[in-house]
Write a protein that holds these residues in place. Structure first.
Motif, mmCIF file in Angstrom:
data_model
loop_
_atom_site.group_PDB
_atom_site.id
_atom_site.type_symbol
_atom_site.label_atom_id
_atom_site.label_comp_id
_atom_site.label_asym_id
_atom_site.label_seq_id
_atom_site.Cartn_x
_atom_site.Cartn_y
_atom_site.Cartn_z
ATOM 1 N N GLU A 1 10.385 13.453 51.005
ATOM 2 C CA GLU A 1 9.816 13.962 49.649
ATOM 3 C C GLU A 1 9.923 15.248 49.098
ATOM 4 O OE1 GLU A 1 7.844 12.099 47.225
ATOM 5 O OE2 GLU A 1 8.351 10.205 48.135
ATOM 6 N N ARG B 1 10.548 18.290 42.201
ATOM 7 C CA ARG B 1 10.128 17.555 41.142
ATOM 8 C C ARG B 1 11.041 18.381 39.949
ATOM 9 N NH1 ARG B 1 6.021 13.242 41.287
ATOM 10 N NH2 ARG B 1 6.201 12.768 43.491
ATOM 11 N N PHE C 1 14.474 17.979 40.163
ATOM 12 C CA PHE C 1 15.013 16.413 39.816
ATOM 13 C C PHE C 1 14.653 16.026 38.492
ATOM 14 C CE2 PHE C 1 13.186 12.288 38.916
ATOM 15 C CZ PHE C 1 14.502 11.430 39.101
ATOM 16 N N LEU D 1 19.468 15.252 47.527
ATOM 17 C CA LEU D 1 19.076 14.008 48.141
ATOM 18 C C LEU D 1 19.623 14.279 49.819
ATOM 19 C CD1 LEU D 1 19.754 11.234 46.093
ATOM 20 C CD2 LEU D 1 17.754 11.665 46.998
ATOM 21 N N MET E 1 3.132 7.719 42.110
ATOM 22 C CA MET E 1 4.339 7.413 42.065
ATOM 23 C C MET E 1 5.470 8.498 43.127
ATOM 24 S SD MET E 1 6.263 5.402 39.978
ATOM 25 C CE MET E 1 7.421 5.868 38.699
ATOM 26 N N GLY E 2 6.191 8.023 43.835
ATOM 27 C CA GLY E 2 7.178 8.699 44.724
ATOM 28 C C GLY E 2 7.960 9.190 44.141
ATOM 29 N N LEU E 3 8.798 9.952 44.484
ATOM 30 C CA LEU E 3 10.019 10.699 43.955
ATOM 31 C C LEU E 3 11.075 9.717 44.060
ATOM 32 C CD1 LEU E 3 10.855 13.257 42.466
ATOM 33 C CD2 LEU E 3 11.577 14.038 44.592
ATOM 34 N N LEU E 4 11.048 8.690 44.916
ATOM 35 C CA LEU E 4 11.879 7.596 44.964
ATOM 36 C C LEU E 4 12.203 6.997 43.732
ATOM 37 C CD1 LEU E 4 14.119 6.059 46.794
ATOM 38 C CD2 LEU E 4 12.286 4.515 47.558
ATOM 39 N N GLY F 1 11.631 7.828 40.953
ATOM 40 C CA GLY F 1 12.066 8.257 39.860
ATOM 41 C C GLY F 1 13.761 8.243 39.852
ATOM 42 N N TYR F 2 14.291 8.425 41.135
ATOM 43 C CA TYR F 2 15.461 8.082 41.379
ATOM 44 C C TYR F 2 16.293 6.889 40.862
ATOM 45 C CZ TYR F 2 16.113 12.554 43.805
ATOM 46 O OH TYR F 2 16.143 13.733 44.257
ATOM 47 N N LEU F 3 15.354 5.722 41.072
ATOM 48 C CA LEU F 3 15.727 4.502 40.951
ATOM 49 C C LEU F 3 15.589 4.439 39.364
ATOM 50 C CD1 LEU F 3 13.755 2.536 43.621
ATOM 51 C CD2 LEU F 3 16.214 3.148 43.683
ATOM 52 N N VAL F 4 14.592 4.738 38.732
ATOM 53 C CA VAL F 4 14.595 4.589 37.340
ATOM 54 C C VAL F 4 15.789 5.381 36.824
ATOM 55 C CG1 VAL F 4 13.228 5.395 35.395
ATOM 56 C CG2 VAL F 4 12.107 4.302 37.438
ATOM 57 N N ALA G 1 20.000 7.807 46.938
ATOM 58 C CA ALA G 1 18.396 7.972 47.010
ATOM 59 C C ALA G 1 17.765 7.210 47.973
ATOM 60 C CB ALA G 1 17.827 7.528 45.508
ATOM 61 N N PHE H 1 15.461 8.684 51.409
ATOM 62 C CA PHE H 1 14.300 8.013 51.822
ATOM 63 C C PHE H 1 14.002 7.196 52.699
ATOM 64 C CE2 PHE H 1 14.133 10.038 47.405
ATOM 65 C CZ PHE H 1 12.858 10.718 47.384
#
Lengths: 338, 126, 174, 101
Positions: free
Chosen positions: B4, C5, C8, C49, D1-4, D6-9, D48, D52
């Protein structure tokens, strides 16, 4: 790596100053390489070269800089203004960034990343855009054709260059240039040159072509396309193109020295023969190698006639690419033996 | 370490170098903009055409002989990507995998030699 | 907000913006420049990533090769600005359907995903052995057969170059 | 909400933009570019998830996607050039030889 923000600021400042130092030294070198080039070529052609400005003409680069800065900046009327301004920036910036992954001596590298060679290739690939866009945006036929030709030249010579670098990577099993140098210092001959003579020669020839130097300086072939993609550029913008060329000469010379000649290390047999060589600071060893290649660049320019464009293409596709794969095969064979 | 909050800190200097280089180039251009003269007249802004009046549009259709080169470049670029990964992991993979990788490389070299043999890379062919 | 964040969101913003701008730009060369920005930023996202090799391969392959091929193609064919009209979606009903379809994908993709699988390649392990080495080993050991298939796939364009050299007949058919 | 998430969206949104581009552009070259963007959107998701889930297989898949995209682009542009030779344009709307008017 999890760093707190304090460490991050520290790292940023450190690398900022390192970057400034490297950039300053490199600009100084680029300026004086122009002077050295004119002097050496003058001597080879039994002329004197620049000698008016300062003692022995030593202030000539300064005069050149003032001239470039005070020249008019002409935007041709057909030009696409934004792209015309963007192209030289793109070429110069992508060249300078390459310097950040090149180690100058064991502990001095701006960005110590795992994938140094890939970074250099990635930014070299982006440099092609500067050439094509410069040609396209000028709104002149000579520029467009020159840009396309230079792009085709860069593309065709990038393949043998990268394939011969694959031999180096295979020998060291790492992308990091520091590891490559170390692997060479520990190897049998002390440098990659010996199992990979073919790769070295291919790389050398490609380095000449990638930096648009003689005998492959098609963009400057006045008899064919005026000045290629640089035709419509004037003043400092053209200066940026030239600066890019000279800095990429240094990048290539550094790469050859690091990848094939052992960088800052000397071969073990040489050290056991002359133990006094251990006292030389590593950065000097690297510098000697780099200056040798820069001299070679200049020497070749004064000696060889220019290639014609179809000969250039034939050389790359028919000779260099098969040779580079042959080199790779030899390296694989060596690697499997040991 | 948690994915994360992974930050690739070793790439920060690369980014800083990028910014520095851009600043240097733009700074030079700006410095020049203050001191250089500007005397423009229409003839000066004409595209260069050996002193003649420029004829026709500068952008025209060009021979397609650049396309085979670009296509071969794309294919070889992909091959080089795999070649490099092979180079990095050469001594740690099994003979079977090595055989597969070498087959991959050789098939593309074969295709390249086919093109060479057929003369598709001759510059003067068009 | 943590550094990750912020980075990102920066990358996501630029990626979406440049994709959008690139596809609405009428001049093809400028559109390609936006796409170049997009590809470079996707490379930056891969860095976040922890896919360094992939990040630079993205720039080498996509930005340095594929996009250059497109650019040379544009210059050679002299493709000028295209007219502002749509090929598909000419009436509003079809636009609504397309919007619904895209949002269906959107909802499906982001909501139905359950993240349970945990592999063996933790960050510490990657740092220890070197990510490129593990990637290469995985590629050649576990994906040998796909690699061979890929070789045949890449052979096709090499053989297909011959099509460019087919002479046109007099009646205009190829 | 995790960062993952965010990547998926982000991946889905980029895919949507690519799809939209494929739909609204008439230039065949730009349509091929839109396909590239869609492939890139999928790549983002793959990388992503690989990050993760701590499994490098996703990255290998991405490598394959990139390689096959390069091959597809190469052959696609050859075909485009052939079509261009016959039609003299890359505008898809002009390719109406089989349409009844």
């Amino acid at each position: 790596m999890v760093l707190n923000s304090n460490d991050m600021v520290h790292l940023a400042l450190l690398s900022f100053f390192k970057g400034l130092i490297v950039l300053g030294i490199m600009l100084f070198h680029a300026a004086y390489t122009v002077y050295a080039e004119r002097k050496i070529i003058g001597r080879i052609q039994s002329r004197l070269g620049p000698r008016e400005v300062g003692p022995y003409g030593l202030l000539q680069p300064l005069a050149d800089l003032v001239k470039l800065l005070t020249k008019e900046d002409i935007l041709p009327k057909e030009a696409d203004r934004f792209l015309f301004k963007l192209a030289p920036l793109l070429l110069l910036v992508t060249t300078i960034v390459n310097l950040s992954v090149i180690p100058f001596y064991p502990d001095f590298i701006i960005a110590d990343v795992h994938v140094g060679i890939l970074v250099i290739l990635a930014f070299a690939g982006l440099g092609v855009y500067g050439v094509i866009l410069g040609g396209y945006a000028s709104g002149s036929k000579y520029s467009l054709l020159g840009g396309l030709r230079s792009a085709a030249q860069m593309l065709s010579y990038e393949i043998p260059l990268t394939v011969s670098l694959a031999g180096v990577i295979l020998a060291a099993e790492s992308f990091r240039l520091g590891d490559i140098v170390e692997a060479q210092a520990n190897s049998l001959f002390g440098m990659n040159l010996f199992p990979q003579v073919i790769g070295f020669l291919v790389f050398l020839i490609c380095a000449f072509a990638e930096t648009n130097r003689a005998p492959f300086d098609l963009p400057e072939a006045e008899s064919e396309l005026v000045a290629g993609y640089m035709t419509e550029y004037s003043g400092f913008r053209m200066g940026l193109f030239f600066l890019g060329e000279y800095i990429s000469m240094y990048v290539m010379a550094l790469l050859i020295s690091l990848c094939y000649l052992g960088g800052w290390s000397l071969p073990p047999w040489m050290l056991s023969l002359l133990p006094i060589l251990k006292e030389i600071p590593p950065v000097l060893i690297l510098l000697v190698k780099v200056y040798f290649f820069i001299f070679l660049f200049i020497w070749v320019r004064a000696t060889f006639p220019r290639y014609r464009f179809d000969q250039l293409m034939r050389l790359s596709w028919k000779v260099l690419i098969p040779l580079s794969f042959l080199n790779l095969l030899i390296v694989m064979f060596f690697k499997l033996l040991t | 370490m948690n994915p994360e909050n992974y930050v690739p800190t070793e790439y920060l200097p690369l980014f800083i170098m990028l910014v520095l280089a851009t600043l240097f180039a733009i700074g030079g251009l700006l410095l020049g903009a203050f001191i250089r003269p500007r005397f423009y007249y229409p003839e000066k802004l004409e595209p260069y055409e050996c002193g003649n009046e420029p004829s026709g549009l500068p952008w025209q259709k060009i021979a397609i002989r650049y396309i085979p080169i670009a296509i071969l470049f794309v294919v070889f670029d992909v091959e080089i990507a795999f070649l490099y990964l092979l180079g990095v992991s050469f001594s740690s993979i099994s003979p079977l995998a090595l055989g597969g990788a070498i087959f991959f490389i050789f098939l593309i070299i074969l295709g390249f030699f086919y093109d060479l043999k057929k003369g598709y890379l001759e510059w003067t062919r068009f | 907000m943590s550094v990750v964040r912020i980075l990102f969101f920066y990358f996501a913003f630029v990626i979406l913006l440049s994709a959008f701008m690139g596809l609405r730009q009428r001049s093809p060369v400028k559109a390609l420049l936006w796409i170049l920005l997009l590809f470079v930023h996707i490379g930056g996202l891969y860095l976040l990533l922890n896919a360094e090799v992939l990040a630079f391969l993205q720039i080498i392959i996509y930005a340095g090769a594929i996009l250059v091929l497109y650019l040379i193609m544009l210059l050679i064919l002299d493709v000028r600005e295209e007219e502002r009209s749509m090929l598909y979606l000419k009436n509003w009903q079809s636009r609504i359907w397309a919007g619904l379809l895209v949002s269906f994908f959107f909802i499906l993709g982001s909501l139905t995903f359950v993240n349970k699988h945990r592999g063996e390649h933790t960050l510490d392990k990657l740092k220890e052995v070197g990510p490129s080495k593990i990637l290469g080993r995985l590629l050649f050991e576990d994906f040998t057969f796909p690699l061979i298939i890929l070789a045949f796939l890449l052979l096709v364009p090499l053989l297909g170059i011959g099509l460019l050299f087919v002479k046109r007949r007099q009646d205009g058919s190829a | 909400m995790g960062l993952l998430n965010g990547y998926l969206v982000l991946g889905v949104l980029l895919f949507g933009i690519g799809l939209l581009g494929f739909i609204i552009r008439r230039n065949l070259i730009m349509m091929l570019i839109s396909v590239e963007i869609m492939l890139n959107a999928v790549n983002i998701k793959l990388v992503a998830l690989s990050h993760f889930m701590q499994d490098l297989k996703g990255q290998v898949m991405t490598l394959f996607v990139m390689a096959s995209a390069a091959g597809a682009v190469a052959i696609g542009l050859i075909i485009l050039l052939m079509v261009y030779r016959n039609k003299g344009t890359v505008d898809v709307e002009k390719y109406d030889l089989l349409r009844e008017d």
